[in-house]
Motif scaffolding. Structure first.
Motif, PDB file in Angstrom:
ATOM      1  N   ARG A 181       0.636  -1.419  -0.092  1.00 60.58           N
ATOM      2  CA  ARG A 181       0.119  -0.016   0.074  1.00 60.58           C
ATOM      3  C   ARG A 181       1.066   1.226   0.167  1.00 60.58           C
ATOM      4  NH1 ARG A 181      -5.369  -1.527   2.219  1.00 60.58           N
ATOM      5  NH2 ARG A 181      -5.952   0.254   2.428  1.00 60.58           N
ATOM      6  N   PRO A 182       1.305   1.789  -1.085  1.00 61.55           N
ATOM      7  CA  PRO A 182       2.072   2.878  -1.010  1.00 61.55           C
ATOM      8  C   PRO A 182       1.142   3.984  -1.065  1.00 61.55           C
ATOM      9  CG  PRO A 182       2.596   1.944  -3.212  1.00 61.55           C
ATOM     10  CD  PRO A 182       1.694   0.328  -2.370  1.00 61.55           C
ATOM     11  N   LYS A 183       1.643   4.819  -0.009  1.00 63.33           N
ATOM     12  CA  LYS A 183       0.509   5.951  -0.160  1.00 63.33           C
ATOM     13  C   LYS A 183      -0.994   5.997   0.342  1.00 63.33           C
ATOM     14  CE  LYS A 183       3.761   9.099  -2.886  1.00 63.33           C
ATOM     15  NZ  LYS A 183       3.466  10.332  -4.025  1.00 63.33           N
ATOM     16  N   ASN A 184      -0.596   4.671   0.495  1.00 63.00           N
ATOM     17  CA  ASN A 184      -2.340   3.898   1.204  1.00 63.00           C
ATOM     18  C   ASN A 184      -2.975   3.391   0.423  1.00 63.00           C
ATOM     19  OD1 ASN A 184      -3.253   2.778   3.693  1.00 63.00           O
ATOM     20  ND2 ASN A 184      -4.183   4.938   3.793  1.00 63.00           N
ATOM     21  N   PRO A 186      -4.081   0.319  -2.105  1.00 62.51           N
ATOM     22  CA  PRO A 186      -3.948  -0.998  -2.538  1.00 62.51           C
ATOM     23  C   PRO A 186      -3.790  -1.654  -3.380  1.00 62.51           C
ATOM     24  CG  PRO A 186      -6.284  -0.366  -2.135  1.00 62.51           C
ATOM     25  CD  PRO A 186      -5.374   1.137  -1.858  1.00 62.51           C
ATOM     26  N   LEU A 187      -2.772  -1.341  -4.284  1.00 58.99           N
ATOM     27  CA  LEU A 187      -2.261  -1.207  -5.765  1.00 58.99           C
ATOM     28  C   LEU A 187      -1.764  -1.790  -6.719  1.00 58.99           C
ATOM     29  CD1 LEU A 187      -3.356   2.671  -6.946  1.00 58.99           C
ATOM     30  CD2 LEU A 187      -4.044   0.560  -7.153  1.00 58.99           C
ATOM     31  N   PHE A 188      -1.161  -2.514  -5.039  1.00 57.86           N
ATOM     32  CA  PHE A 188       0.249  -3.355  -5.764  1.00 57.86           C
ATOM     33  C   PHE A 188       0.321  -4.762  -4.760  1.00 57.86           C
ATOM     34  CE2 PHE A 188       1.682   0.684  -6.359  1.00 57.86           C
ATOM     35  CZ  PHE A 188       2.235   0.905  -7.759  1.00 57.86           C
ATOM     36  N   ALA A 189       0.701  -5.918  -5.385  1.00 62.15           N
ATOM     37  CA  ALA A 189       1.317  -7.446  -4.793  1.00 62.15           C
ATOM     38  C   ALA A 189       2.695  -7.398  -4.437  1.00 62.15           C
ATOM     39  CB  ALA A 189       1.294  -8.247  -5.157  1.00 62.15           C
ATOM     40  N   SER A 190       3.511  -7.349  -3.346  1.00 61.00           N
ATOM     41  CA  SER A 190       4.712  -7.643  -3.493  1.00 61.00           C
ATOM     42  C   SER A 190       4.972  -9.416  -2.956  1.00 61.00           C
ATOM     43  CB  SER A 190       5.597  -7.366  -1.938  1.00 61.00           C
ATOM     44  OG  SER A 190       5.111  -5.621  -2.660  1.00 61.00           O
ATOM     45  N   THR A 208       1.004 -13.366 -12.999  1.00 63.63           N
ATOM     46  CA  THR A 208       0.695 -11.943 -12.855  1.00 63.63           C
ATOM     47  C   THR A 208      -1.173 -11.729 -13.454  1.00 63.63           C
ATOM     48  OG1 THR A 208       1.842 -10.771 -15.122  1.00 63.63           O
ATOM     49  CG2 THR A 208       2.426 -10.600 -12.808  1.00 63.63           C
ATOM     50  N   GLY A 209      -1.022 -12.170 -14.691  1.00 63.42           N
ATOM     51  CA  GLY A 209      -2.519 -12.336 -14.541  1.00 63.42           C
ATOM     52  C   GLY A 209      -3.933 -12.571 -13.876  1.00 63.42           C
ATOM     53  N   HIS A 210      -2.995 -14.166 -12.660  1.00 63.24           N
ATOM     54  CA  HIS A 210      -4.421 -14.940 -12.018  1.00 63.24           C
ATOM     55  C   HIS A 210      -4.033 -13.488 -10.971  1.00 63.24           C
ATOM     56  CE1 HIS A 210      -5.473 -17.620  -9.693  1.00 63.24           C
ATOM     57  NE2 HIS A 210      -4.539 -16.965  -8.206  1.00 63.24           N
ATOM     58  N   LEU A 211      -3.354 -12.728 -10.208  1.00 58.25           N
ATOM     59  CA  LEU A 211      -3.392 -11.580  -9.477  1.00 58.25           C
ATOM     60  C   LEU A 211      -4.122 -10.848  -9.690  1.00 58.25           C
ATOM     61  CD1 LEU A 211       0.487 -11.445  -8.202  1.00 58.25           C
ATOM     62  CD2 LEU A 211      -1.163 -12.658  -6.835  1.00 58.25           C
ATOM     63  N   LEU A 212      -4.696 -10.472 -11.098  1.00 62.95           N
ATOM     64  CA  LEU A 212      -5.468  -8.966 -11.934  1.00 62.95           C
ATOM     65  C   LEU A 212      -7.220  -9.900 -11.480  1.00 62.95           C
ATOM     66  CD1 LEU A 212      -5.775  -6.399 -12.304  1.00 62.95           C
ATOM     67  CD2 LEU A 212      -5.537  -7.725 -14.772  1.00 62.95           C
ATOM     68  N   THR A 213      -7.257 -10.802 -12.351  1.00 57.48           N
ATOM     69  CA  THR A 213      -8.363 -11.509 -12.117  1.00 57.48           C
ATOM     70  C   THR A 213      -9.157 -12.399 -11.080  1.00 57.48           C
ATOM     71  OG1 THR A 213      -7.662 -13.551 -12.925  1.00 57.48           O
ATOM     72  CG2 THR A 213      -7.918 -11.885 -14.487  1.00 57.48           C
ATOM     73  N   PRO A 218      -3.516  -4.801  -9.458  1.00 55.93           N
ATOM     74  CA  PRO A 218      -3.087  -4.133 -10.924  1.00 55.93           C
ATOM     75  C   PRO A 218      -1.922  -4.398 -11.237  1.00 55.93           C
ATOM     76  CG  PRO A 218      -3.638  -2.597  -9.668  1.00 55.93           C
ATOM     77  CD  PRO A 218      -3.775  -3.048  -8.916  1.00 55.93           C
ATOM     78  N   ALA A 219      -0.777  -3.794 -10.325  1.00 58.27           N
ATOM     79  CA  ALA A 219       0.814  -4.849 -10.383  1.00 58.27           C
ATOM     80  C   ALA A 219       1.332  -4.549  -9.804  1.00 58.27           C
ATOM     81  CB  ALA A 219       0.757  -2.611 -10.574  1.00 58.27           C
ATOM     82  N   THR A 220       2.614  -5.939  -9.338  1.00 55.31           N
ATOM     83  CA  THR A 220       3.307  -6.611  -8.683  1.00 55.31           C
ATOM     84  C   THR A 220       4.657  -5.445  -8.314  1.00 55.31           C
ATOM     85  OG1 THR A 220       1.795  -8.803  -9.982  1.00 55.31           O
ATOM     86  CG2 THR A 220       4.417  -8.830  -8.674  1.00 55.31           C
TER      87      THR A 220
END
Length: 267
Positions: A181-184, A186-190, A208-213, A218-220
């Motif tokens: 959660r950069p800058k709060n 929740p757009l990323f997986a690490s 990464t497609g699995h993380l999206l669907t 939306p991003a890793t």
């Protein structure tokens, strides 16, 4: 302690979530959950700690991961007492996987070393796999064998851990990730753990497609030392994030991010 952390460290997490996060879900004889500063019977400071026993090179190694560190402003001069109390415990290797900027020079004074945190970002696109399978189904995760299944069972109840098994032919790779959660936002997986980088690399795009669907992420964010490669079409990320460790004899490549605050605290 949970109420203190809710009010003074991260109010986005409820006291109930903090209480759940403080206690590690894996089996370990932990001497404590960290240390507190108390003044007139009131908590004025906390330094969390997460303990684990790890098998490395055929030998059982004891780890202490430093977690959230929060001291009220009027007691900041006493902060280092908490760190000294944790480090005074003998027989442990120590990790600090989320030190804030002002903590890093303190850690260096106490003989911590930096890990390589070279970081890239990758957009998660709806890639499909034609040569493998990707699943977050607990039934598929339970079918893993050996160390992968053991690590999964230790972490399946960890509040901040997401679990994926990537299969290609007869080979499989267990992946642990967390929402970042950069800058709060929740757009990323690490990535926290990749058990078989050789299996993971050709399956990275479908992963990464699995993380999206599956998760709507939306991003890793990818540390190359964890993934074992730098993905194509990745964007270098300049970051002040550091990860550090202190050990008398373990090497950086023997340090991972499992059994730590990163899987326990969904900050």
């Amino acid at each position: 302690m949970a109420q203190f952390l809710h009010h003074h460290l991260n109010s986005r997490l409820s006291a109930q979530v903090w209480a759940q996060s403080i206690t590690a879900p894996w089996p370990v004889r932990a001497p404590n959950h960290g240390f507190m500063l108390v003044a007139d019977a009131v908590i004025v400071g906390v330094y969390l700690a997460f303990y684990s026993d790890r098998l490395i090179g055929g030998r059982c190694e004891r780890f202490c991961n430093l977690g959230g560190w929060c001291v009220l402003p009027e007691y900041r001069l006493q902060s280092v007492r908490l760190l000294k109390a944790i480090l005074a415990q003998e027989g442990y290797h120590f990790t600090d996987l989320s030190p804030s900027g002002n903590v890093i020079p303190i850690n260096l004074r106490f003989h911590f070393h930096h890990l390589d945190t070279t970081l890239v970002a990758v957009p998660n696109l709806p890639w499909l796999s034609r040569r493998g399978r990707i699943s977050s189904d607990p039934r598929d995760l339970e079918r893993m064998t050996g160390a992968d299944r053991e690590v999964y069972r230790d972490h399946r109840r960890a509040p901040a851990a997401g679990h994926v098994v990537v299969s290609s032919g007869a080979e499989s790779c267990y992946v642990v990730f967390r929402r970042d959660r950069p800058k709060n936002l929740p757009l990323f997986a690490s990535l926290v753990h990749v058990s078989r980088p050789d299996v993971f690399r050709p399956m990275f795009r479908p992963f990464t497609g699995h993380l999206l669907t599956r998760y709507g992420i939306p991003a890793t964010l990818v540390e190359t030392r964890i993934a074992g490669h730098r993905p194509r079409a990745s964007i270098p990320v300049r970051t002040a994030r550091r990860k550090m460790f202190r050990s008398e004899y373990l090497r950086p490549e023997q340090i991972d991010y499992l059994y730590s605050e990163l899987v326990c605290v969904p900050f």
